[in-house]
Design a protein around this motif. Structure first.
Motif, PDB file in Angstrom:
ATOM      1  N   ARG A  59       0.840  -1.124   0.140  1.00  0.00           N
ATOM      2  CA  ARG A  59      -0.165   0.109  -0.025  1.00  0.00           C
ATOM      3  C   ARG A  59       1.023   1.514  -0.136  1.00  0.00           C
ATOM      4  O   ARG A  59       0.171   2.479   0.048  1.00  0.00           O
ATOM      5  N   ARG A  60       2.208   1.232  -0.016  1.00  0.00           N
ATOM      6  CA  ARG A  60       3.126   2.385  -0.310  1.00  0.00           C
ATOM      7  C   ARG A  60       2.678   3.221  -1.541  1.00  0.00           C
ATOM      8  O   ARG A  60       2.359   2.573  -2.549  1.00  0.00           O
ATOM      9  N   ARG A  61       2.402   4.501  -1.181  1.00  0.00           N
ATOM     10  CA  ARG A  61       2.063   5.518  -2.160  1.00  0.00           C
ATOM     11  C   ARG A  61       2.671   5.191  -3.475  1.00  0.00           C
ATOM     12  O   ARG A  61       2.089   5.141  -4.619  1.00  0.00           O
ATOM     13  N   TRP A 112      -8.345   8.847  -1.634  1.00  0.00           N
ATOM     14  CA  TRP A 112      -7.269   7.954  -1.176  1.00  0.00           C
ATOM     15  C   TRP A 112      -5.614   8.353  -1.401  1.00  0.00           C
ATOM     16  O   TRP A 112      -4.867   8.184  -0.726  1.00  0.00           O
ATOM     17  N   LEU A 113      -5.804   8.783  -2.835  1.00  0.00           N
ATOM     18  CA  LEU A 113      -4.609   9.343  -3.353  1.00  0.00           C
ATOM     19  C   LEU A 113      -3.965  10.740  -2.548  1.00  0.00           C
ATOM     20  O   LEU A 113      -2.823  10.617  -2.229  1.00  0.00           O
ATOM     21  N   GLN A 114      -4.982  11.383  -1.999  1.00  0.00           N
ATOM     22  CA  GLN A 114      -4.501  12.537  -1.523  1.00  0.00           C
ATOM     23  C   GLN A 114      -4.350  12.570  -0.177  1.00  0.00           C
ATOM     24  O   GLN A 114      -3.418  13.556   0.692  1.00  0.00           O
ATOM     25  N   ALA A 115      -4.806  11.526   0.637  1.00  0.00           N
ATOM     26  CA  ALA A 115      -4.268  11.182   2.041  1.00  0.00           C
ATOM     27  C   ALA A 115      -3.368  10.931   2.571  1.00  0.00           C
ATOM     28  O   ALA A 115      -2.883  11.261   3.621  1.00  0.00           O
ATOM     29  N   GLU A 121       1.868   4.830   3.668  1.00  0.00           N
ATOM     30  CA  GLU A 121       1.063   3.943   2.941  1.00  0.00           C
ATOM     31  C   GLU A 121      -0.220   4.645   2.763  1.00  0.00           C
ATOM     32  O   GLU A 121      -0.608   5.552   3.232  1.00  0.00           O
ATOM     33  N   LEU A 122      -0.875   4.042   1.604  1.00  0.00           N
ATOM     34  CA  LEU A 122      -2.232   4.795   1.117  1.00  0.00           C
ATOM     35  C   LEU A 122      -3.137   3.994   2.429  1.00  0.00           C
ATOM     36  O   LEU A 122      -3.128   2.814   3.038  1.00  0.00           O
TER      37      LEU A 122
END
Length: 181
Positions: A59-61, A112-115, A121-122
C-alpha cells in the motif's frame, strides 16, 4: 405500479472474481448497445482486479498510486461512455444510480491518493477498494439487466426510442440536463 416478472431464462452464474465478471459480461449479451456497455464495464473489472493485486502486495503510495491513477483514467473514460448512452438507457431509473456510483468511485480514489504523503502507505486497503469496486460493478450489472428487460418487455430494439412522443422525450431531456449540472 407494474412489477417485472422474474426472467425465467436468466441463469445467474456464481461470480467470485472480477475476471469471471468480465468473462460473463462478454458472453451474456446480444444487443450491440449492451455489448458495448458490457465491454466497458468489463474493462473496469479487469483494472479493478489489477489494482487489488497491487494493494495486496503493497500500500506504499509510490507503488500503489500509479495503479490507482490508471483506474481513475479508466473510470473517466467509462464515465464519458456512460454519458453518451442513448435516451433509452438514460430513461432507466438505474442509470442515475449507476452514474452516481461511478462518480463516487472516482471521488474515493482521489481522496485515497491525497490522504498520504509520498513516504506513507495509502489508507485504502485491498478489501476497501474491492468493496467499492464490487458495488460499482454491481450497479452496472443492474443497469444492463434492466435495459435488457426493457427491450424484452417493449419488444423493440434500442434505436426505436425516437418513436416515443415528443412531450415524453422532452421530459427525459430536461431530467438529463438537470442530472448533468
Amino acid at each position: 405500479m407494474d412489477t417485472l416478472p422474474p426472467r425465467r431464462h436468466a441463469t445467474l452464474p456464481s461470480i467470485q472474481t472480477f475476471g469471471e465478471l468480465s468473462n460473463f459480461l462478454r458472453s451474456a449479451v446480444a444487443d450491440e448497445d449492451t455489448r458495448a456497455f458490457s465491454d466497458s464495464v468489463g474493462e473496469l473489472a479487469a483494472h479493478a482486479e489489477s489494482v487489488i493485486a497491487v494493494l495486496q502486495r503493497s500500500r506504499r503510495r509510490d507503488l500503489a498510486a500509479p495503479a490507482l491513477m490508471d483506474m481513475l483514467t479508466v473510470l473517466r473514460s467509462h464515465r464519458a461512455f456512460v454519458l453518451e448512452l442513448g435516451l433509452t438507457w438514460r430513461g432507466l431509473y438505474e442509470y442515475a444510480g449507476y452514474l452516481q456510483s461511478v462518480n463516487n468511485f472516482r471521488i474515493l480514489i482521489g481522496q485515497w491518493l491525497q490522504a498520504a504523503s509520498w513516504e506513507d502507505e495509502l489508507e485504502v486497503t485491498a478489501e476497501d477498494f474491492q468493496s467499492v469496486a464490487w458495488r460499482t460493478l454491481g450497479d452496472g450489472m443492474l443497469l444492463i439487466d434492466m435495459y435488457e428487460q426493457w427491450l424484452e418487455r417493449e419488444g423493440v430494439d434500442s434505436e426505436r426510442f425516437e418513436d416515443v412522443p415528443e412531450p415524453q422525450r422532452e421530459k427525459v431531456r430536461q431530467w438529463w440536463h438537470k442530472l448533468r449540472r
